[in-house]
Design an enzyme around this catalytic site. Structure first.
Site, PDB file in Angstrom:
ATOM      1  N   GLU A  12       0.821  -1.221   0.000  1.00 13.28           N
ATOM      2  CA  GLU A  12       0.000   0.000   0.000  1.00 13.28           C
ATOM      3  C   GLU A  12       0.851   1.266   0.000  1.00 13.28           C
ATOM      4  OE1 GLU A  12      -4.041  -1.357   2.302  1.00 13.28           O
ATOM      5  OE2 GLU A  12      -2.230  -1.252   3.491  1.00 13.28           O
ATOM      6  N   ASP A 212     -12.235  -4.911  -2.910  1.00 16.15           N
ATOM      7  CA  ASP A 212     -13.142  -6.078  -2.907  1.00 16.15           C
ATOM      8  C   ASP A 212     -14.480  -5.621  -2.353  1.00 16.15           C
ATOM      9  OD1 ASP A 212     -11.115  -6.345  -0.340  1.00 16.15           O
ATOM     10  OD2 ASP A 212     -13.197  -6.654   0.198  1.00 16.15           O
TER      11      ASP A 212
HETATM   12  N1  ADE Z   1      -9.388  -4.315   3.619  1.00 15.74           N
HETATM   13  C1  ADE Z   1      -9.606  -4.592   2.323  1.00 15.74           C
HETATM   14  N2  ADE Z   1     -10.660  -5.385   2.152  1.00 15.74           N
HETATM   15  C2  ADE Z   1     -11.132  -5.649   3.399  1.00 15.74           C
HETATM   16  C3  ADE Z   1     -12.177  -6.427   3.887  1.00 15.74           C
HETATM   17  N3  ADE Z   1     -12.957  -7.123   3.060  1.00 15.74           N
HETATM   18  N4  ADE Z   1     -12.367  -6.472   5.238  1.00 15.74           N
HETATM   19  C4  ADE Z   1     -11.568  -5.791   6.061  1.00 15.74           C
HETATM   20  N5  ADE Z   1     -10.542  -5.043   5.656  1.00 15.74           N
HETATM   21  C5  ADE Z   1     -10.329  -4.967   4.331  1.00 15.74           C
END
Ligand code: ADE
Length: 260
Positions: A12, A212
């Site tokens: 990141e 996501d």
């Molecule tokens: N960071 C990126 N995706 C995530 C997720 N699904 N849950 C928690 N932190 C995250």
């Protein structure tokens, strides 16, 4: 005074680190601090690790030991809001710990002793990040195609929620959406940074690229998205925000007329 830029994972921060001219480094409690300049702004870059405690420890060190003037957190998050898609960017206007629950002693989500569940991000820094995001998202991004994203990514501003869980099932994300319908994104550090910055009365802002949808596919999309898309977004949006912070304002030029 220096602006701190934190991320949880190396991917990141990697693209920002590559453009930092490092002037000095320092290590405390397993954290490595890299000091230098990005444009005109004195900055320190550091990884905090994953989760709220890791983020809180790092933020407390930056504020107390190094007296940084602001904390910017950058990284990825899972999208919760119906309109928040993979490839979009969320700038947090407020942050909440979704796994904080000292009820019935305190209202659900309230951090005991603070009177708050939601911690407000700094308006000026958040606006600089949002302005940077608008510029960056308007550029074409070849890498988005690898994730089947053909539309122009969007910018969202609102509630980000944090907890010590990677949310990777439809059931878990639906539960969060039902409990906190205005939550745009879920991650694992931002609200901890927010709570520590509130204790020290120092400004913070949180920038998250959606990697996501916090569903059963979350772990599949996540790693490649980090390197292919989120790292570049972080670099370009943070650089734009920092240059907006140091850009001379109209008021500093004699005879400058503010647009009406
Ligand atoms: N960071 C990126 N995706 C995530 C997720 N699904 N849950 C928690 N932190 C995250």
């Amino acid at each position: 005074m220096t602006v701190a830029i934190i991320a949880a994972m190396p991917q990141e921060l990697s693209a920002l680190e590559a453009v930092l001219h490092v002037e000095r480094t320092d290590s405390v409690a397993g954290r490595h601090f890299r000091w230098g300049r990005l444009g005109e702004e004195a900055v320190v870059l550091t990884l905090c690790g994953i989760g709220k405690v890791a983020a809180a420890t790092t933020t407390a060190l930056l504020l107390d030991r190094y007296q940084v003037r602001a904390v910017l957190f950058t990284g990825v998050a899972g999208g919760l809001g119906a309109a928040v898609r993979v490839g979009d960017v969320v700038v947090g206007t407020s942050l909440l710990q979704h796994d904080m629950d000292a009820s019935p002693l305190f209202p659900r989500w309230e951090v005991p002793g603070t009177g708050h569940a939601r911690f407000m991000a700094d308006v000026a820094w958040s606006e600089r990040l949002a302005a940077g995001a608008r510029l960056v998202l308007a550029q074409p991004h070849e890498a988005l195609m690898h994730f089947g994203i053909r539309s122009v990514p969007g910018l969202h501003q609102g509630l980000i929620i944090s907890g010590d869980q990677f949310i990777a099932s439809a059931a878990a994300s639906t539960a969060l959406r039902t409990a906190l319908p205005d939550a745009l994104a879920v991650e694992m550090e931002g609200a901890a940074v927010a709570q520590v910055c509130a204790d020290f009365d120092r400004p913070f802002a949180v920038l998250r690229t959606i990697s996501d949808r916090a569903d059963d596919q979350a772990h599949v999309d996540f790693p490649s998205f980090l390197t292919e898309v989120a790292a570049g977004y972080s670099r370009d949006i943070v650089l734009a925000a920092l240059s907006a912070a140091t850009a001379p304002t109209c008021a500093s030029f004699a005879g400058c007329v503010q647009p009406g």
